[in-house]
Design a protein around this motif. Structure first.
Motif, PDB file in Angstrom:
ATOM      1  N   GLU A 193     -97.167  18.073 -40.071  1.00 51.17           N
ATOM      2  CA  GLU A 193     -96.274  18.105 -38.683  1.00 51.17           C
ATOM      3  C   GLU A 193     -97.184  18.613 -37.994  1.00 51.17           C
ATOM      4  O   GLU A 193     -96.817  18.557 -36.636  1.00 51.17           O
ATOM      5  CB  GLU A 193     -94.923  19.107 -39.384  1.00 51.17           C
ATOM      6  CG  GLU A 193     -94.183  18.556 -40.062  1.00 51.17           C
ATOM      7  CD  GLU A 193     -93.458  17.502 -39.693  1.00 51.17           C
ATOM      8  OE1 GLU A 193     -93.194  16.815 -38.709  1.00 51.17           O
ATOM      9  OE2 GLU A 193     -93.720  16.739 -40.485  1.00 51.17           O
ATOM     10  N   VAL A 194     -98.041  19.321 -38.171  1.00 43.85           N
ATOM     11  CA  VAL A 194     -98.526  19.948 -36.919  1.00 43.85           C
ATOM     12  C   VAL A 194    -100.300  19.244 -36.502  1.00 43.85           C
ATOM     13  O   VAL A 194     -99.604  19.165 -34.675  1.00 43.85           O
ATOM     14  CB  VAL A 194     -99.079  21.423 -37.175  1.00 43.85           C
ATOM     15  CG1 VAL A 194    -100.234  21.671 -36.256  1.00 43.85           C
ATOM     16  CG2 VAL A 194     -98.741  22.573 -38.048  1.00 43.85           C
ATOM     17  N   SER A 241     -93.662  15.857 -48.033  1.00 45.47           N
ATOM     18  CA  SER A 241     -93.378  16.713 -46.984  1.00 45.47           C
ATOM     19  C   SER A 241     -92.174  16.375 -46.367  1.00 45.47           C
ATOM     20  O   SER A 241     -91.512  17.266 -45.438  1.00 45.47           O
ATOM     21  CB  SER A 241     -93.964  14.756 -46.019  1.00 45.47           C
ATOM     22  OG  SER A 241     -93.591  14.917 -44.726  1.00 45.47           O
ATOM     23  N   HIS A 242     -91.102  15.906 -46.763  1.00 42.33           N
ATOM     24  CA  HIS A 242     -89.182  15.805 -46.467  1.00 42.33           C
ATOM     25  C   HIS A 242     -88.893  16.813 -47.331  1.00 42.33           C
ATOM     26  O   HIS A 242     -88.251  17.797 -46.381  1.00 42.33           O
ATOM     27  CB  HIS A 242     -88.579  14.817 -47.379  1.00 42.33           C
ATOM     28  CG  HIS A 242     -87.407  14.849 -47.064  1.00 42.33           C
ATOM     29  ND1 HIS A 242     -87.106  14.215 -46.007  1.00 42.33           N
ATOM     30  CD2 HIS A 242     -86.706  14.695 -47.473  1.00 42.33           C
ATOM     31  CE1 HIS A 242     -85.291  14.569 -46.030  1.00 42.33           C
ATOM     32  NE2 HIS A 242     -85.162  14.741 -47.069  1.00 42.33           N
ATOM     33  N   ARG A 243     -89.218  17.786 -47.452  1.00 47.08           N
ATOM     34  CA  ARG A 243     -88.541  19.203 -48.743  1.00 47.08           C
ATOM     35  C   ARG A 243     -89.124  20.480 -47.732  1.00 47.08           C
ATOM     36  O   ARG A 243     -88.325  21.127 -47.694  1.00 47.08           O
ATOM     37  CB  ARG A 243     -89.135  19.439 -50.199  1.00 47.08           C
ATOM     38  CG  ARG A 243     -88.557  20.409 -50.803  1.00 47.08           C
ATOM     39  CD  ARG A 243     -89.198  19.948 -52.366  1.00 47.08           C
ATOM     40  NE  ARG A 243     -89.991  20.425 -52.175  1.00 47.08           N
ATOM     41  CZ  ARG A 243     -91.332  19.735 -53.372  1.00 47.08           C
ATOM     42  NH1 ARG A 243     -90.971  18.532 -53.303  1.00 47.08           N
ATOM     43  NH2 ARG A 243     -92.444  20.106 -53.224  1.00 47.08           N
ATOM     44  N   ALA A 244     -90.507  19.935 -47.188  1.00 46.14           N
ATOM     45  CA  ALA A 244     -90.693  20.757 -46.183  1.00 46.14           C
ATOM     46  C   ALA A 244     -89.812  20.954 -45.257  1.00 46.14           C
ATOM     47  O   ALA A 244     -89.889  22.338 -44.819  1.00 46.14           O
ATOM     48  CB  ALA A 244     -92.700  21.470 -46.772  1.00 46.14           C
ATOM     49  N   GLU A 275     -98.782   9.129 -52.679  1.00 42.94           N
ATOM     50  CA  GLU A 275     -98.650   8.797 -50.948  1.00 42.94           C
ATOM     51  C   GLU A 275     -96.681   9.385 -51.942  1.00 42.94           C
ATOM     52  O   GLU A 275     -96.347   9.507 -50.362  1.00 42.94           O
ATOM     53  CB  GLU A 275     -98.723   7.628 -50.621  1.00 42.94           C
ATOM     54  CG  GLU A 275     -98.368   7.668 -49.383  1.00 42.94           C
ATOM     55  CD  GLU A 275     -98.462   5.886 -48.726  1.00 42.94           C
ATOM     56  OE1 GLU A 275     -97.471   5.694 -47.213  1.00 42.94           O
ATOM     57  OE2 GLU A 275     -98.976   5.430 -48.676  1.00 42.94           O
ATOM     58  N   ALA A 276     -96.807   8.278 -52.529  1.00 42.00           N
ATOM     59  CA  ALA A 276     -94.746   9.247 -52.818  1.00 42.00           C
ATOM     60  C   ALA A 276     -94.800  10.397 -52.868  1.00 42.00           C
ATOM     61  O   ALA A 276     -94.127  10.400 -52.769  1.00 42.00           O
ATOM     62  CB  ALA A 276     -94.471   7.997 -54.083  1.00 42.00           C
ATOM     63  N   THR A 277     -95.842  10.815 -53.757  1.00 40.82           N
ATOM     64  CA  THR A 277     -96.138  12.634 -53.861  1.00 40.82           C
ATOM     65  C   THR A 277     -95.614  13.279 -52.840  1.00 40.82           C
ATOM     66  O   THR A 277     -94.262  14.409 -52.761  1.00 40.82           O
ATOM     67  CB  THR A 277     -96.370  13.150 -54.403  1.00 40.82           C
ATOM     68  OG1 THR A 277     -96.080  12.679 -55.723  1.00 40.82           O
ATOM     69  CG2 THR A 277     -96.151  14.680 -55.379  1.00 40.82           C
ATOM     70  N   VAL A 278     -96.745  13.131 -51.971  1.00 41.67           N
ATOM     71  CA  VAL A 278     -96.617  13.345 -50.408  1.00 41.67           C
ATOM     72  C   VAL A 278     -95.596  13.632 -49.315  1.00 41.67           C
ATOM     73  O   VAL A 278     -95.139  14.441 -48.926  1.00 41.67           O
ATOM     74  CB  VAL A 278     -97.197  13.090 -49.793  1.00 41.67           C
ATOM     75  CG1 VAL A 278     -98.204  13.404 -48.811  1.00 41.67           C
ATOM     76  CG2 VAL A 278     -99.456  13.522 -50.500  1.00 41.67           C
TER      77      VAL A 278
END
Length: 306
Positions: A139-140, A163-166, A156-159
């Protein structure tokens, strides 16, 4: 982007420093570590360790120096953040990030003023280390999920899931309001005048009904160890601080801290604290008052040309 004009000098390096990838990307590396840690002192330590690691490898063997350096800094910061979370559990009073003087032009050019604001850093503290790293990188700094996966050794799937959760977590907790520059300057000037003049009615008028103040003294200097709530409680406490003998001669000065116009407290030539705050409909909603002397290194940066 933070102003690092007075960052501690790097160790002497042979040859042309501008040709060295570490020197070229130092501002990015500082910004990455600071977003992850919220600590200027820890960020400087991380950069020193990263520089030592960089100088221990053959640059010719590194295909992508920038990615290598970001990965090194990110992993060092993650290790530091994991250990820091344990330390913060026993921290005396509220824990606040270290304030950092920033230049308005740099903040505007990089459009990162919001992400480096004290309010945002406080929200990032509620993420676990991996979530924080993924959020900051995505995001930054705009890294793709694939790139972040490579940096963190994650699929990548884990990231994407992290990312969505964060992002959802941050969206639900970040301040949903702000103020334009003119309003922020007007409120800041009135706030300083009310504090300097001991004007309780004027100060009460500037505080929102649900205002809260957090004060970080780290157990080193006198500070409120619990958040203060409500205009009357907050205003009287602020004016009480201004009238204490230890505060004799204190000056409140406006400065851009973490990308926003804020206030710095000074006694003589010494900067003794920083106030950052949110403004909603012309009133101050939240106040974060950092006075821990061990967390004021980021206020020592002064533009000699000013």
């Amino acid at each position: 982007m933070p102003d690092h004009s007075t960052d501690p000098p790097l160790p002497a390096q042979p040859g042309n420093a501008t040709a060295d990838p570490f020197a070229e990307h130092r501002r990015l590396l500082f910004a990455t570590a600071y977003h992850l840690l919220g600590s200027v002192a820890d960020t400087e330590d991380i950069l020193q360790d990263a520089w030592l690691k960089w100088n221990a490898v053959d640059p010719a063997s590194v295909d992508r120096p920038k990615a290598y350096l970001v990965r090194t800094v990110t992993n060092l910061a993650l290790n530091r953040l994991t250990s820091a979370r344990t330390t913060r559990e026993t921290y005396i009073g509220p824990w606040l990030p270290e304030p950092l003087l920033t230049t308005p032009t740099a903040a505007e050019e990089t459009e990162m003023a919001d992400t480096v604001s004290t309010a945002m850093l406080v929200v990032l503290e509620t993420l676990n280390p991996t979530e924080r790293a993924v959020f900051v990188l995505r995001e930054v700094f705009g890294y793709s999920h694939t790139e972040i996966g490579d940096l963190l050794d994650r699929p990548e799937a884990t990231v994407r899931q992290i990312s969505h959760r964060a992002r959802s977590h941050v969206r639900s907790r970040r301040p949903r309001f702000g103020a334009d520059d003119a309003t922020r300057r007007e409120v800041t000037e009135k706030f300083m005048a009310a504090c300097h003049g001991g004007n309780l009615p004027a100060l009460l008028e500037l505080l929102a009904p649900d205002v809260t103040l957090w004060n970080d003294g780290g157990g080193i200097v006198t500070a409120a160890r619990r958040p203060l709530h409500g205009p009357d409680h907050v205003a009287r406490w602020l004016l009480g601080v201004m009238t204490k003998p230890v505060s004799a001669g204190i000056r409140l000065e406006s400065a851009v801290v973490n990308g926003e116009l804020s206030i710095i407290g000074t006694i003589g030539e010494h900067r003794i604290g920083a106030l950052t705050y949110d403004i909603h409909e012309g009133r101050i909603e939240n106040i974060r008052f950092q006075v821990n002397p061990e967390k004021l290194n980021g206020l020592r940066a002064v533009d000699d040309a000013s």
